[in-house]
Motif scaffolding. Sequence first.
Motif, PDB file in Angstrom:
ATOM      1  N   PHE A  46     -24.071  30.839 -25.594  1.00  0.00           N
ATOM      2  CA  PHE A  46     -23.690  31.655 -24.889  1.00  0.00           C
ATOM      3  C   PHE A  46     -21.991  31.899 -25.398  1.00  0.00           C
ATOM      4  O   PHE A  46     -21.502  33.029 -25.209  1.00  0.00           O
ATOM      5  CB  PHE A  46     -23.224  30.914 -23.324  1.00  0.00           C
ATOM      6  CG  PHE A  46     -22.602  31.542 -22.433  1.00  0.00           C
ATOM      7  CD1 PHE A  46     -23.331  32.363 -21.503  1.00  0.00           C
ATOM      8  CD2 PHE A  46     -21.078  31.918 -22.415  1.00  0.00           C
ATOM      9  CE1 PHE A  46     -22.681  33.415 -20.536  1.00  0.00           C
ATOM     10  CE2 PHE A  46     -20.500  32.703 -21.246  1.00  0.00           C
ATOM     11  CZ  PHE A  46     -21.397  33.438 -20.332  1.00  0.00           C
ATOM     12  N   GLU A  47     -21.437  31.024 -26.439  1.00  0.00           N
ATOM     13  CA  GLU A  47     -20.056  31.155 -26.925  1.00  0.00           C
ATOM     14  C   GLU A  47     -20.558  32.240 -28.003  1.00  0.00           C
ATOM     15  O   GLU A  47     -19.652  33.119 -28.423  1.00  0.00           O
ATOM     16  CB  GLU A  47     -19.633  29.881 -27.378  1.00  0.00           C
ATOM     17  CG  GLU A  47     -19.256  28.977 -26.460  1.00  0.00           C
ATOM     18  CD  GLU A  47     -18.185  29.650 -25.198  1.00  0.00           C
ATOM     19  OE1 GLU A  47     -17.267  30.157 -25.784  1.00  0.00           O
ATOM     20  OE2 GLU A  47     -18.559  29.534 -24.000  1.00  0.00           O
ATOM     21  N   ARG A  48     -21.541  32.019 -28.710  1.00  0.00           N
ATOM     22  CA  ARG A  48     -21.953  33.197 -29.689  1.00  0.00           C
ATOM     23  C   ARG A  48     -21.862  34.508 -29.172  1.00  0.00           C
ATOM     24  O   ARG A  48     -21.477  35.332 -29.952  1.00  0.00           O
ATOM     25  CB  ARG A  48     -23.234  32.739 -30.454  1.00  0.00           C
ATOM     26  CG  ARG A  48     -23.607  33.497 -31.550  1.00  0.00           C
ATOM     27  CD  ARG A  48     -24.975  33.083 -32.091  1.00  0.00           C
ATOM     28  NE  ARG A  48     -25.537  32.056 -31.846  1.00  0.00           N
ATOM     29  CZ  ARG A  48     -25.397  30.954 -32.674  1.00  0.00           C
ATOM     30  NH1 ARG A  48     -24.864  31.483 -33.739  1.00  0.00           N
ATOM     31  NH2 ARG A  48     -26.038  29.914 -32.699  1.00  0.00           N
ATOM     32  N   ARG A  49     -22.346  34.708 -27.936  1.00  0.00           N
ATOM     33  CA  ARG A  49     -22.453  36.014 -27.175  1.00  0.00           C
ATOM     34  C   ARG A  49     -21.245  36.414 -26.766  1.00  0.00           C
ATOM     35  O   ARG A  49     -20.882  37.524 -26.845  1.00  0.00           O
ATOM     36  CB  ARG A  49     -23.588  36.073 -26.438  1.00  0.00           C
ATOM     37  CG  ARG A  49     -24.754  36.045 -26.986  1.00  0.00           C
ATOM     38  CD  ARG A  49     -25.883  36.308 -25.723  1.00  0.00           C
ATOM     39  NE  ARG A  49     -26.041  37.616 -25.431  1.00  0.00           N
ATOM     40  CZ  ARG A  49     -26.652  38.178 -24.672  1.00  0.00           C
ATOM     41  NH1 ARG A  49     -27.794  37.321 -23.910  1.00  0.00           N
ATOM     42  NH2 ARG A  49     -26.735  39.646 -24.062  1.00  0.00           N
ATOM     43  N   TYR A  50     -20.406  35.724 -26.192  1.00  0.00           N
ATOM     44  CA  TYR A  50     -19.416  36.283 -25.093  1.00  0.00           C
ATOM     45  C   TYR A  50     -17.940  35.432 -25.663  1.00  0.00           C
ATOM     46  O   TYR A  50     -16.861  36.030 -24.985  1.00  0.00           O
ATOM     47  CB  TYR A  50     -19.508  35.697 -23.687  1.00  0.00           C
ATOM     48  CG  TYR A  50     -20.827  36.660 -23.316  1.00  0.00           C
ATOM     49  CD1 TYR A  50     -20.961  37.758 -23.062  1.00  0.00           C
ATOM     50  CD2 TYR A  50     -21.970  35.649 -23.051  1.00  0.00           C
ATOM     51  CE1 TYR A  50     -22.228  38.337 -22.481  1.00  0.00           C
ATOM     52  CE2 TYR A  50     -23.182  36.077 -22.738  1.00  0.00           C
ATOM     53  CZ  TYR A  50     -23.198  37.635 -22.334  1.00  0.00           C
ATOM     54  OH  TYR A  50     -24.273  38.175 -22.045  1.00  0.00           O
ATOM     55  N   ASN A  51     -17.807  34.635 -26.858  1.00  0.00           N
ATOM     56  CA  ASN A  51     -16.382  34.112 -27.232  1.00  0.00           C
ATOM     57  C   ASN A  51     -15.946  35.022 -28.392  1.00  0.00           C
ATOM     58  O   ASN A  51     -16.734  34.996 -29.428  1.00  0.00           O
ATOM     59  CB  ASN A  51     -16.801  32.816 -27.522  1.00  0.00           C
ATOM     60  CG  ASN A  51     -15.397  32.199 -28.094  1.00  0.00           C
ATOM     61  OD1 ASN A  51     -14.463  32.404 -28.510  1.00  0.00           O
ATOM     62  ND2 ASN A  51     -15.418  30.571 -27.637  1.00  0.00           N
ATOM     63  N   GLU A  52     -15.065  35.768 -28.171  1.00  0.00           N
ATOM     64  CA  GLU A  52     -14.539  36.870 -28.795  1.00  0.00           C
ATOM     65  C   GLU A  52     -14.366  36.316 -30.181  1.00  0.00           C
ATOM     66  O   GLU A  52     -14.764  36.814 -31.239  1.00  0.00           O
ATOM     67  CB  GLU A  52     -13.401  37.644 -28.256  1.00  0.00           C
ATOM     68  CG  GLU A  52     -12.990  38.749 -29.226  1.00  0.00           C
ATOM     69  CD  GLU A  52     -11.822  39.792 -28.740  1.00  0.00           C
ATOM     70  OE1 GLU A  52     -11.393  40.490 -28.960  1.00  0.00           O
ATOM     71  OE2 GLU A  52     -11.416  39.109 -27.444  1.00  0.00           O
TER      72      GLU A  52
END
Length: 246
Positions: free
Chosen positions: A200-206
């Motif tokens: 999730f962080e890979r996709r949505y953490n800028e």
Amino acid sequence: MIVRQFLHHEPVGISYLFGCGGRAAGAVVDPVGEIEPYLRAAETAGMRILFVIDTHVHADHLSVGRQLAEAAGAEYVLGARAEVSFPFRAARDGEELPLGNVIAKVLHTPGHTPEHICILVSDRTRADEPWFVLTGHTLMVGDLGRTELAVSAEQGAKDLFHSVGRLKALPDYVEVLPGAYAGSVCGRRLSGKPWSTIGFERRYNEAFRIGEQAEFIRFMLAEIPPAPPEAAALRAANSGATAAAA
């Protein structure tokens, strides 16, 4: 596997108790406030605290790691690069802290501070692959940790870029258990949700998404919030350089 999460509000932070219930072997990570809640939680879970781990020398709160370790008869653990004036177990990159069927592998992840470590946790009764990673103030939900509290912002950002690469190499399913959430002074875009996954962080953490070093450094140097006025004093107190304030 037993995991207990402790959410703190003043200061904002997250602590953890985790370990192997079957072998009664546990560890506490980044304890804040009074030590009794951790001792009670371990007793309730039927675990002995073997290690008390601070992911780094904190600049946002007074650590109670050494006090808890002494009370529990545990080893106090910091990253091997920590510069402090007291004895501690120096956890080196790749070292495994044994907790019965649970394995806690140390990852040296400098950037937020030079000595910062993350803890990659596996439960051999479930699988050999890692289940979750305790990321301290390196990777938090929605952002990465600020980089100027211990070294220059640019040097910290360079170090953090390489540390983030190590976390990106983990499988998407690995859970992220961070050391802070929204309201902490150690990040800028933190979510109020106190856990996530690498995927999730890979996709949505800028910040976590950026793959080019120069762009990453520019991003991390932009909009740096003012340093908390007590940050230097807290870091000095947690390193043993000064007496802790009451």
